[in-house]
Design an enzyme around this catalytic site. Structure first.
Site, short mmCIF file in Angstrom:
data_model
loop_
_atom_site.label_atom_id
_atom_site.label_comp_id
_atom_site.label_asym_id
_atom_site.label_seq_id
_atom_site.Cartn_x
_atom_site.Cartn_y
_atom_site.Cartn_z
N GLU A 438 -33.16 81.58 -36.36
CA GLU A 438 -33.78 82.16 -37.56
C GLU A 438 -34.53 83.43 -37.16
OE1 GLU A 438 -33.66 82.10 -40.56
OE2 GLU A 438 -35.58 82.24 -41.61
N ASP A 511 -38.70 78.81 -34.92
CA ASP A 511 -40.10 78.81 -34.50
C ASP A 511 -40.74 77.45 -34.70
OD1 ASP A 511 -39.88 81.48 -33.96
OD2 ASP A 511 -40.72 82.14 -35.89
N ASP A 513 -43.26 76.69 -36.21
CA ASP A 513 -44.23 76.79 -37.30
C ASP A 513 -43.62 76.27 -38.61
OD1 ASP A 513 -42.45 78.69 -38.08
OD2 ASP A 513 -43.82 80.40 -37.94
N ASP A 515 -42.31 77.81 -41.27
CA ASP A 515 -41.01 78.37 -41.64
C ASP A 515 -39.89 77.81 -40.77
OD1 ASP A 515 -42.11 79.85 -43.64
OD2 ASP A 515 -42.27 81.71 -42.47
#
Ligand code: TTJ
Length: 647
Positions: A438, A511, A513, A515
């Protein structure tokens, strides 16, 4: 407290005792062989092994209530109001039966209820394995007259079975503390994990009352009680409620059957909702068969056959109309299948797949005989279901056209591989990997850091498709998913062909996180729904990039993949150091990304199994659905994981 008659038995079990100790020593030496893993899954499995004994007692008709408590210090206590484990001397061993249960490998099931009405446990290894893997275990038996107690430490007898007082109650209480020497990763229980499994057991064993209490923090006691008179039907109702799905007919269909010898039984509950997704949950002897097996196969085949026969008979499908496919008749279906049988054979190592062929026949026959009759007697339900299946068939036809169009388009545009794909040189799927990444900056680092001989990079970009609201026809043409489909090369839906797969490993790299978690959930849900064999065959992985880089001096650095690891490293190296938290993959240069995340000799990757993917699918349904209540509830129950989830 006086000593009892059993204290003298010590001298009598010399030879057996040695055998016993060797048995449990083997469990401590190779815990993975008995509980699969010493990670969090194995830890929670200890609780299920103990609870299964109480469920057996309940199925035998002698126990109505089971209580599971998580005490401070992550001590587990399981209590039931059954007959109590027998305390009499077991003739073969010359020691109390309860002592045998806790010290002899595989002794557990011998005392369970008769026939096929038995609780499963992942490996059916029982109380002795829990005992072997616990720092200490205590058992109390109430036999209506006296209370007996015995204590064990790391599998060894610490105190002989002793009478500690009188009682009028009956039941068994087992308390244990998982051994941190074995469970090195963690000994902390997750309340939601235990509650989910206990709720599931309550659904599968109608009428049993199971309570769970978390007493670790006295200021914040959590508890739930599960008891479902409706059994598997209640399970289906619960799934629709928790996922926020709207049903298309009010009645839940429920069918049951037994074989002639009365050695196997099958039970199924099913209902359709207005989504496009199929959810078939199957269980064998109360074990969740995440990879399905003969019970699921029998159900799917019979359902397709009965639906087509019925549709022809009542002219819902006219002459010349194509038959409904399996996918058509399962669109929007939620079903729970529970079979119980003697000598269950499980195929895979993880026991996720049932192998007994007789069960395929039993389930097939049950659906054949009872579903058609049900449809004839409930015409409104039949109408709703067939409208849905016909609509699904039409959408499938539209998808076929979209697919043809996509094919022609790629053929016209030339080579056909997505423009963003940085392919690898090798064509040998035994070694090839594709990283689905991503974000463009991360894609750049991955492209620079990879070994181009066998690693391909595909950056994801474009608009996220809400697969929740999409049938196959919408997937074709979606600018985020099409490059993935094209690059993998194996097609999707019912025409998937793994022999055409272009990469042996499909690695999702995002990631650490919010997202990143979204994109992982989306990709897993997509694979689960449209390319399930990829997951079943173990092709899908999640990359594990480090969370921290710890720099000491000029050129010594360490990577940490969790907060615990970071703390451990900081404590170990001491002195002055600098800690950098990676906010995204893009912060790593190509060399760092290779070293930490992509180098096959050093990287950590998680192989995605069906359970992981099914979980992603559930989360996706809840979070992308349009009902507020299930979403709020999910976030509340999973507060620790989704603290900063912005939805
Ligand atoms: C077996 O047949 C004779 C009467 O008692 C039956 C029995 O063993 N019942 C029983 C066992 N109830 N509960 C258990 C049990 C409960 C826990 C929490 C743990 C274990 C190992 C067994």
């Amino acid at each position: 407290m006086e000593n009892n008659d059993f204290s003298q038995t010590t001298s009598e079990y010399g030879a057996e005792e040695i055998q016993v100790l060797e048995g449990l020593e083997a469990v401590r030496k190779r815990p993975g062989m008995y509980i699969g893993t010493t990670g969090p899954k194995g830890l929670h499995h200890l609780v299920y092994e103990i609870v299964d004994n109480s469920i057996d007692e309940a199925l035998a008709g002698y126990c109505s209530q089971i209580i599971v408590e998580i005490l401070p210090d992550n001590i587990i206590r399981v209590s039931d109001n059954g007959r109590g484990i027998p305390v009499g001397i077991q003739p073969k061993m010359g020691i109390p039966a309860v002592t045998v249960v806790f010290t002899v490998l595989h002794a557990g099931g011998k005392f369970g209820g008769g026939g096929y009405k038995v609780a499963g446990g992942l490996h059916g290894v029982g109380a002795s394995v829990v005992n072997a893997l616990s720092e200490w275990t205590e058992v109390e038996v109430y036999d209506g007259e006296q209370i007996y107690r015995q204590r064990f430490e790391r599998g060894d007898i610490a105190t002989e079975l002793t009478v500690i007082g009188p009682t009028e109650k009956k039941g068994t209480i087992v308390t244990f503390k998982a051994d941190p020497e074995i469970f090195t990763e963690t000994t902390v229980y997750d309340y939601e994990v235990l509650a989910t499994r206990l709720r599931e057991q309550a659904f599968l064993n109608a009428g049993i009352r199971i309570r769970i209490k978390d007493l670790r923090d006295p200021e914040n006691v959590q508890e739930d009680e599960f008891c479902y008179e409706g059994g598997v039907s209640s399970f289906v109702e619960y799934i629709h409620q928790i996922r926020g799905l709207d049903v298309i007919h009010p009645d839940i269909m429920r069918f049951t059957a037994k074989n002639e010898e009365d050695t196997a039984s099958a039970e199924i509950a099913m209902q359709y909702n207005d989504s496009y997704n199929e959810l078939v949950l199957s269980f064998a002897n109360n074990i969740h068969t995440t990879d399905g097996g003969t019970h699921e196969e029998g159900f799917r085949k019979a359902l397709t056959r009965v639906m087509n026969t019925y549709a022809r008979k009542f002219n819902i499908l006219k002459e010349g109309d194509k038959a409904l496919s399996g996918e058509d008749v399962r669109e929007g279906l939620t079903a729970v299948i529970s079979v119980k049988l003697k000598d269950a054979q499980f195929e895979s190592q993880t026991k996720g797949k049932l192998g007994n062929t007789s069960i395929r026949t039993l389930v097939d026959k049950m659906i054949s005989e009872k579903l058609e009759q049900y449809l004839e007697e409930n015409p409104a339900t039949a109408k709703a279901i067939f409208e849905k299946a016909i609509a699904a068939a039409k959408a499938r036809e539209a998808a076929r056209k979209a697919r043809e169009l996509a094919r022609r388009k790629t053929a016209m545009e030339g080579m056909g591989m997505p423009g963003k794909l940085s392919d690898c040189q090798s064509k040998n799927v035994d070694e090839t990997e594709i990283y689905i990444v991503e974000g463009d900056s991360a894609g750049g680092s991955a492209k620079g850091g990879r070994d181009r001989r066998f690693q391909a990079i595909l950056p994801l970009w474009g608009k996220m498709l809400n697969v929740e609201k999409a049938r196959l026809d919408r997937v074709y043409g979606n600018d985020k998913l099409m490059p993935v489909i094209t690059a993998l090369g194996c097609g999707l839906g019912d025409e998937i062909d793994l022999s055409k797969l272009r990469y042996g490993k499909i690695i999702i790299m995002a990631d650490a996180d919010v997202d990143g978690s979204h994109i992982r959930t989306l990709m897993l849900t997509f694979f689960f729904r449209f390319m399930r064999p990829l997951i079943e065959e173990g092709h899908v992985y999640i990359a594990q990039p480090p969370l921290y880089r710890i720099t000491k001096g000029k050129d010594t650095h360490y990577y940490a993949y969790s907060d615990e690891e970071r703390d451990r490293i900081m404590a170990e190296i001491g002195g002055k150091y600098e800690v950098q938290r990676y906010k995204g993959l893009g912060e790593m240069d190509p060399q760092q990304l290779w070293e930490t995340t992509m180098d096959p000799t050093t990287r950590i990757m998680l192989r995605v199994d069906m359970e992981d993917a099914a979980k992603a699918d559930e989360i996706f349904t809840i979070l992308m659905g349009d009902k507020v209540e299930p979403r709020r509830e999910f976030i509340e129950r999973n507060a620790r994981y989704v603290q900063n989830l912005d939805i």
